[in-house]
Design an enzyme around this catalytic site. Structure first.
Site, PDB file in Angstrom:
ATOM      1  CB  CYS A 276       3.447  -8.451   0.926  1.00 23.45           C
ATOM      2  SG  CYS A 276       4.458  -7.507   1.312  1.00 23.45           S
ATOM      3  CD  GLU A 414       8.667  -4.117   0.957  1.00 20.63           C
ATOM      4  OE1 GLU A 414       7.927  -4.372   2.266  1.00 20.63           O
ATOM      5  OE2 GLU A 414       8.389  -3.500   0.547  1.00 20.63           O
TER       6      GLU A 414
HETATM    7  O1  AHR Z   1       2.905  -2.726  -2.771  1.00 22.37           O
HETATM    8  C1  AHR Z   1       2.129  -3.077  -1.969  1.00 22.37           C
HETATM    9  C2  AHR Z   1       3.433  -3.895  -1.421  1.00 22.37           C
HETATM   10  O2  AHR Z   1       3.778  -3.147  -0.580  1.00 22.37           O
HETATM   11  C3  AHR Z   1       3.985  -4.835  -1.500  1.00 22.37           C
HETATM   12  O3  AHR Z   1       2.889  -5.870  -1.675  1.00 22.37           O
HETATM   13  C4  AHR Z   1       5.298  -5.001  -0.568  1.00 22.37           C
HETATM   14  O4  AHR Z   1       6.149  -4.906  -1.721  1.00 22.37           O
HETATM   15  C5  AHR Z   1       5.571  -3.248  -0.450  1.00 22.37           C
HETATM   16  O5  AHR Z   1       5.494  -3.301   1.030  1.00 22.37           O
END
Ligand code: AHR
Length: 702
Positions: A276, A414
């Site tokens: 994220c 994501e």
């Molecule tokens: O790994 C933690 C979080 O999980 C990451 O930042 C994201 O891509 C997913 O939602």
């Protein structure tokens, strides 16, 4: 009959070629083995209840297993960068944390924050001035990240930029202090730094710690050579403390024990910088790689997205110094032998966090040029010719004239649905026009089976992504139901990158060893589908025991030591024993029908997969017993010439029967793999596999 066959095979082995002609001997062995492994398992199993026969077709090397198959996913979550892998020991070294520019510091006496310093992107610094009395002190004290961890007899490099604005010479006393001591002196190591210039200048000194301490502080006094309080003024900026002994000795380096844990995994691919964090809570707070390269002093600070995601574990002092930036990621990837896999923003901030109009969540499609440039310039930074490209020149100036050989680039973390597809449809073709050699990775969103996921895959096929990133943080039940996940995947189109995944259990609280066993079992499914699954990276990678927001994680640490979890050992066993080709493997339980995975969906059982390592000339069979009971197994190697058969196997087992057992700093070896030797009986190897055990059999061929 089975026993009789085994007996005959053994006898044939023992009698050697002295009395019987070799071709005849070999033919006999082959015949008996075929009888034993192919024709009789049904009968044998019905006599010997509860046996799982694992038939490995050792002759038929199947799909190639990609070198990138198993890897690591790095994100600055859980204090993974500053306070973790990145070896800097001081927090807020550039006085840029906002709104509190002295966060992490305790100021005493006369300390002002000014903002016309020598580094334009980090303009703040601290001015230390005399209090006008010999016993009134001015100075600063830094708390580090949850304290400063120091090791006995280790050396530490302290540096700062400083000047005497009025000219002349002033002195700073730099100390390691223990505030919790009952001893006479809090200082246990110290050094004087003479600041002798009106202009900004870098000063570096080395301190040796006479003791091991988990939570030291660093204190700086403005003082006179006679030890009394200083009379003048000194400006200080970019105040830094590193262990001299970093991973591979880089000055702006990584914590040695933490980086070593990565090297020891032998990952095939290294995905960075998130997660994220790539997207940002707002578009402006996204990870901008261009801010993370060049001199460390002038890399502008950014908030960390994980400061504010979970208010129940809130860390107001969680920022990104970017001391660990894209140059360091590439360098680390190279040093641990993994393919670098950067992820860049697609022009959309985190969709979970942005459902309001006023949140500056997305770049307009017309404004995407900046994001296209980010991709193209990054490829040039990694691979370009320094004589022809300014980003490649920067890489060379930073100490790496040779290219980093970047092969993959992910765009968007994501993201989901039309806002993502539309933007990727603009960015990807532009990147491909300039760099058709780079494999592009798209995402199927945050879930492993919903509409976003299905639409994501459809769109990625249409956009001709090379790989599709799937994420699944799921519970044991999901894993039990997903042991055949990739068997039915469409073999045409993009390959799979399982980019973030882990088995979470019991309220996702700890790194339960019991959950790791399902990860091991699930990986047989990745392995036998290596024709379509080209990469898989467990997530998250790191966590500081005092700074976590998300668990479980692969590697935990405090300020002094690390702990490798049971999941780490599962990953490591797969990474060290990846092999070069899948070997067709069927299992039959209690004489049942042979299948790649005959365990009914949702149930515990015995899972297995096998690979051939052509380079090492060995077969590796991974077997996992997820049940609560001991399971009898019989590994049968089919199709090998008798003389090629090994007489023994190296067996490594990871037992996770103590469900809640976990390795943590201070107690890092509760669950660890053990290695023994098992004797083969001809082409067969029988074993009683303890409950909740991952066993890896390495069979060296002759
Ligand atoms: O790994 C933690 C979080 O999980 C990451 O930042 C994201 O891509 C997913 O939602």
């Amino acid at each position: 009959m089975r026993l009789f066959c085994c007996y005959l095979i053994e006898k044939l082995y023992l009698c050697g070629t002295k009395h019987i002609k070799a071709p005849f001997l070999i033919r006999m062995k082959k015949l008996l083995r075929t009888l034993l492994c192919a024709a009789f398992p049904l009968a044998a199993v019905s006599v010997q209840a509860q046996e799982t026969v694992i038939n490995v077709n050792a002759k038929k090397a199947g799909a190639a297993i990609q070198p990138t198959m198993y890897g690591i996913f790095f994100e600055d979550i859980n204090f993974a960068a500053d306070g973790g892998l990145y070896a800097e020991l001081l927090k807020n070294r550039s006085f840029e944390f906002s709104p509190d520019h002295l966060m992490g510091w305790k100021a005493f006496g006369k300390v002002e924050i000014k903002n016309d310093g020598p580094f334009d992107k980090n303009p703040h610094y601290a001015r230390l001035s005399s209090m006008g009395h010999r016993d009134l002190w001015t100075g600063l004290q830094n708390e580090g990240f949850f304290g400063i961890g120091l090791h006995k007899d280790a050396e530490y490099r302290f540096s700062l930029y400083a000047r005497v604005p009025e000219g002349g010479q002033q002195m700073l006393r730099v100390q390691f202090v223990d505030q919790n001591t009952m001893a006479e002196h809090q200082e246990f190591a110290g050094v004087d730094v003479k600041v002798d210039s009106r202009e900004w200048k870098k000063y570096t000194v080395t301190l040796k710690s006479p003791r091991t301490i988990e939570k030291a502080n660093l204190r700086i006094f403005l003082c006179e050579p006679n030890g009394r309080s200083g009379r003048g003024t000194v400006d200080v900026e970019h105040v830094s403390l590193f262990p001299v002994d970093t991973y591979k000795g880089h000055e702006n380096g990584m914590r040695k024990d933490v980086a070593q844990a990565l090297e020891d995994l032998h990952p095939g691919v290294f995905r960075f910088p998130g997660g994220c964090i790539v997207e940002g809570t707002t578009l402006d707070l996204r990870y901008k790689w261009k801010n993370t390269v060049g001199p460390v002093e002038n890399r502008p600070l950014n908030k960390n997205r994980w400061e504010n995601t979970f208010t129940y574990r809130y860390f107001p002092d969680y920022f990104q110094s970017y001391g660990l930036g894209f140059f360091e990621y590439f360098q680390l990837a190279e040093e641990i032998g993994a393919e670098p896999l950067p992820v860049l923003s697609v022009g959309l901030s985190c969709q979970f966090q942005n459902d309001r109009e006023d949140q500056h969540a997305a770049c307009t499609k017309e404004g995407l040029q900046e994001f296209i440039d980010d991709c193209i310039d990054l490829i040039d930074f990694a691979n370009g010719d320094p004589a022809k490209n300014k980003w490649a020149k920067l890489r060379a100036d930073m100490g790496h004239p040779a290219p980093f050989n970047l092969k993959f680039l992910a765009i968007g973390n994501e993201q989901w649905e039309q806002p993502y597809f539309d933007r990727l449809a603009i960015i990807a073709p532009e990147v491909r026009k300039v760099h058709p050699e780079i494999k592009l990775i798209g995402t199927s969103g945050p879930n492993a089976e919903d509409d976003h996921f299905r639409n994501g895959w459809k769109a990625m096929r249409e956009l001709k992504a090379d790989l599709v990133d799937e994420h699944y943080y799921r519970d044991v039940k999901w894993f039990k139901n997903s042991m055949n996940r990739y068997d039915g995947y469409d073999r045409k189109g993009p390959k799979v990158f399982a980019g973030e995944w882990a088995c979470h259990d019991r309220g996702k609280k700890y790194n339960h060893a019991g959950a790791s066993i399902y990860e091991a079992a699930f990986m047989t499914n990745l392995e036998r589908n290596a024709d379509i699954v080209h990469m898989a990276t467990y997530a998250p990678l790191f966590s500081h025991v005092e700074g976590w927001q998300w668990r479980p994680d692969l590697i935990w640490y405090d300020n002094l030591s690390t702990a490798r979890t049971a999941s780490y050992y599962v990953q490591q066993l797969y990474m060290l024993n990846r092999g070069t080709n899948v070997l067709p493997t069927t299992l039959s339980i209690d004489g049942g029908k042979p299948a790649a995975n005959p365990v009914p969906e949702g149930e515990d059982g015995v899972f297995a997969s096998s690979v051939l390592d052509k380079q090492k000339n060995e077969i590796i069979v991974k077997v996992i017993n997820t049940t609560e009971k001991v399971q009898d197994i019989n590994i049968c190697l089919n199709g090998l010439k008798a003389k090629a058969l090994p007489v023994s196997a190296e067996v490594t087992t990871l037992n996770c029967a103590d469900y809640d057992a976990e390795n943590m700093p201070g107690k890092p070896e509760v669950v660890t793999p053990r290695t023994t030797i098992a004797v083969m009986s001809g082409a067969s190897l029988k074993a009683a596999l303890p409950a909740k055990t991952f066993a890896l059999y390495k069979l060296k061929l002759n």
